[in-house]
Motif scaffolding. Structure first.
Motif, PDB file in Angstrom:
ATOM      1  N   THR A  88      15.123  24.405 -17.226  1.00 58.42           N
ATOM      2  CA  THR A  88      15.798  25.463 -16.490  1.00 58.42           C
ATOM      3  C   THR A  88      14.873  26.669 -16.485  1.00 58.42           C
ATOM      4  N   TYR A  89      15.003  27.502 -15.469  1.00 56.14           N
ATOM      5  CA  TYR A  89      14.127  28.654 -15.325  1.00 56.14           C
ATOM      6  C   TYR A  89      14.937  29.936 -15.221  1.00 56.14           C
ATOM      7  N   GLY A  90      14.242  31.051 -15.295  1.00 61.63           N
ATOM      8  CA  GLY A  90      14.877  32.357 -15.191  1.00 61.63           C
ATOM      9  C   GLY A  90      14.360  33.283 -16.268  1.00 61.63           C
ATOM     10  N   SER A 142      12.844  34.301 -11.736  1.00 59.80           N
ATOM     11  CA  SER A 142      13.369  35.551 -12.289  1.00 59.80           C
ATOM     12  C   SER A 142      14.884  35.498 -12.398  1.00 59.80           C
ATOM     13  N   GLY A 143      15.530  35.164 -11.292  1.00 56.95           N
ATOM     14  CA  GLY A 143      16.989  35.161 -11.276  1.00 56.95           C
ATOM     15  C   GLY A 143      17.612  33.958 -11.944  1.00 56.95           C
ATOM     16  N   GLY A 144      16.828  32.876 -12.110  1.00 54.81           N
ATOM     17  CA  GLY A 144      17.374  31.676 -12.722  1.00 54.81           C
ATOM     18  C   GLY A 144      18.508  31.060 -11.918  1.00 54.81           C
ATOM     19  N   GLN A 145      18.449  31.216 -10.608  1.00 54.75           N
ATOM     20  CA  GLN A 145      19.542  30.758  -9.753  1.00 54.75           C
ATOM     21  C   GLN A 145      19.543  29.244  -9.605  1.00 54.75           C
ATOM     22  N   GLU A 182      16.783  23.023   3.152  1.00 56.16           N
ATOM     23  CA  GLU A 182      18.215  22.774   3.355  1.00 56.16           C
ATOM     24  C   GLU A 182      18.607  21.368   2.902  1.00 56.16           C
ATOM     25  N   HIS A 183      17.771  20.378   3.202  1.00 49.42           N
ATOM     26  CA  HIS A 183      18.073  18.998   2.801  1.00 49.42           C
ATOM     27  C   HIS A 183      18.026  18.854   1.275  1.00 49.42           C
ATOM     28  N   LEU A 184      17.011  19.428   0.654  1.00 47.76           N
ATOM     29  CA  LEU A 184      16.871  19.287  -0.796  1.00 47.76           C
ATOM     30  C   LEU A 184      17.986  20.025  -1.533  1.00 47.76           C
ATOM     31  N   GLU A 185      18.304  21.232  -1.075  1.00 44.25           N
ATOM     32  CA  GLU A 185      19.356  21.997  -1.758  1.00 44.25           C
ATOM     33  C   GLU A 185      20.729  21.382  -1.515  1.00 44.25           C
ATOM     34  N   ARG A 186      20.881  20.656  -0.447  1.00 43.77           N
ATOM     35  CA  ARG A 186      22.136  19.948  -0.186  1.00 43.77           C
ATOM     36  C   ARG A 186      22.255  18.697  -1.048  1.00 43.77           C
ATOM     37  N   GLY A 228      22.443  21.440  -8.142  1.00 44.74           N
ATOM     38  CA  GLY A 228      21.869  22.771  -8.283  1.00 44.74           C
ATOM     39  C   GLY A 228      21.055  22.970  -9.532  1.00 44.74           C
ATOM     40  N   GLU A 229      21.527  22.434 -10.659  1.00 45.96           N
ATOM     41  CA  GLU A 229      20.836  22.668 -11.922  1.00 45.96           C
ATOM     42  C   GLU A 229      19.513  21.911 -12.010  1.00 45.96           C
TER      43      GLU A 229
END
Length: 266
Positions: free
Chosen positions: A47-49, A167-170, A201-205, A209-210
């Motif tokens: 995980t990042y952020g 930065s945001g770790g979103q 869009e395809h990858l985020e769909r 999310g994690e």
């Protein structure tokens, strides 16, 4: 799987930090998730952020259209000269030519120095300080943060998404660079003629999310080690690639030719 992410991967590595994490794999819901799971087994799950937002923004601008080995020294020189206090204030007041000399190893240094000074000035006007901008990126709505970053000249979707991720770790943010753009279309996770935004869009769909963060950094590493633009591992031996059973090999002719996936679709 190793937790050691190479420092030369400027999207991650020492630049992006990250915490080693173990995700449940189970039965993947999509082929994209199966690909990311395989990448996690091959490289790392993280995980990042938590990285400084403005420094991450500057770092990613420096990396545009250049290699990590060229942009890293530019970043180090910039931080040595301007990073002792509030970086936003220091760069907003910086002499553009002096900054250009400082980051000359990054290429396009005149253009990049002008953009950095201008963006620093706008951020100081809008948020007041480096700390306030950092708080906005970490705690603000992801869509609002992304739109605000994209409003700056010289900040494209990949740059904005890297700031949101490192930065945001979103969760749910999958930055698309040239490696990700090529690999996602070559494997068949996005249409062969998809532009960067359509690939995103395809990858985020299709990727939980994690898992998007390490999916991004590990896919870059996979592109460097196996799925290069001109000589992917499968070109000579389809079984040489650890993603062979999940890949459509779009644009790869095993008799010896490789074209961009968009050309293979014609």
């Amino acid at each position: 799987m190793s937790d050691d992410e190479p420092a030369e991967n400027i999207s991650g590595g020492d630049a992006g930090g990250g915490q080693a994490t173990v995700f449940e794999t189970g039965q993947p819901a999509t082929r994209a998730e199966a690909v990311v799971n395989r990448l996690g087994e091959l490289y790392w799950q993280k995980t990042y952020g938590g990285r400084d937002a403005f420094e991450s923004l500057v770092r990613t601008i420096l990396s545009q259209n250049t290699s990590d080995t060229a942009s890293q020294p530019a970043h180090d020189s910039l931080m040595e000269r301007y990073g002792s206090g509030d970086l936003v204030a220091s760069l907003a007041e910086a002499d553009q030519q002096r900054l250009a000399e400082t980051i000359s190893s990054a290429g396009l240094y005149n253009q990049k120095s002008e953009r950095i000074v201008t963006i620093a000035g706008r951020i100081r006007e809008q948020y007041g300080s480096e700390a306030a901008f950092d708080e906005f990126v970490r705690e603000g709505d992801a869509d609002e943060v992304r739109d605000s970053l994209l409003a700056y000249n010289g900040v494209g979707p990949k740059t904005a998404d890297c700031v949101l991720l490192f930065s945001g770790g979103q969760d749910g943010v999958f930055p698309v660079d040239t490696h990700v753009h090529r690999i996602a279309r070559r494997i068949g996770l996005a249409p062969p003629d998809a532009d960067h935004e359509t690939v995103r869009e395809h990858l985020e769909r299709d990727v939980p999310g994690e898992k998007c963060g390490f999916g991004h950094t590990a896919m870059i590493q996979f592109g460097r080690e196996y799925c290069s633009a001109r000589k992917p591992a499968c070109l000579d031996d389809p079984e040489a690639c650890p993603m062979a059973d999940l890949c459509d090999q779009v644009g790869v002719d095993t008799v010896g030719e490789v074209v961009d996936p968009s050309e293979a679709a014609d």
